[in-house]
Design an enzyme around this catalytic site. Structure first.
Site: not given
Length: 157
Positions: A44-46
Site C-alpha cells: 500500500g505504501c509503495t
C-alpha cells in the site's frame, strides 16, 4: 498539542532523505503536503508513493512540495526512494514527534493482535503554514488525485 484545520501548524524540524533538514518555517510561500504512511516497501505504501511520484509535476505546478513521513530510518527511506524512483523526500520520524503532532498513531489490529501503528493520513498546509485540509484513515485508490485537486484549488486562492 495536535494540529487542527484552519490553525497554524507549529514549526518543526525533521531529517529527510538526501541529507535534507526540513524546517516548516523555511517552506513558507509554498504549500506543503505531508503524507504519513505505515512502513517503507509495503504494497500500500509503495502504491501510494508511486502515485505521488507520478503526479509530482502537477504538484510542483501547484506550488506544492510533497513529503512522505514514516517511522522508518533514513537508510530504509533512501533505499525505498531509490528503488521506487521517488522525486520527493521522505522524512524519518523515528522519535514519533511528527506522528504525535499530527495525531496519527492509532491502535490497530493485525491477525488478532493489537499494536500502535501509523494511521495512513495526509495533511495539506497552505503558503502561510496553516493546515487547510486533512485526510485520515486514507484508502490508497484515488487518494493522490484528491490531494492534488485540493492543492490546485488552494493554490488558486
Amino acid at each position: 498539542m495536535t494540529v487542527a484545520v484552519d490553525q497554524p501548524v507549529p514549526d518543526f524540524q525533521a531529517q529527510a532523505t538526501n541529507g535534507l533538514s526540513v524546517d516548516l518555517a523555511e517552506l513558507k510561500g509554498r504549500q506543503v503536503v505531508l503524507y504519513f504512511y505505515p512502513k517503507d516497501s509495503t504494497p500500500g505504501c509503495t502504491t501510494q508513493g508511486q502515485g505521488f511520484r507520478d503526479q509530482q509535476p502537477a504538484f510542483e505546478a501547484a506550488n506544492t512540495v510533497v513529503f512522505g513521513v514514516s517511522r522508518d530510518g533514513l537508510k530504509s527511506h533512501e533505499n525505498f526512494k531509490a528503488k521506487q524512483g521517488f522525486t520527493f523526500e521522505l522524512i524519518s520520524d523515528k522519535d514519533e514527534a511528527l506522528c504525535q503532532l499530527f495525531d496519527v498513531i492509532k491502535l490497530k489490529k493485525l491477525y488478532g493482535k493489537e499494536y500502535l501503528g501509523v494511521d495512513r493520513s495526509t495533511f495539506l498546509i497552505d503558503r502561510d503554514g496553516v493546515l487547510r485540509q486533512q485526510w485520515r484513515g486514507v484508502k490508497v485508490p484515488g487518494h493522490v488525485d484528491a490531494v492534488l485537486a485540493a492543492a490546485q484549488a488552494l493554490n488558486q486562492r
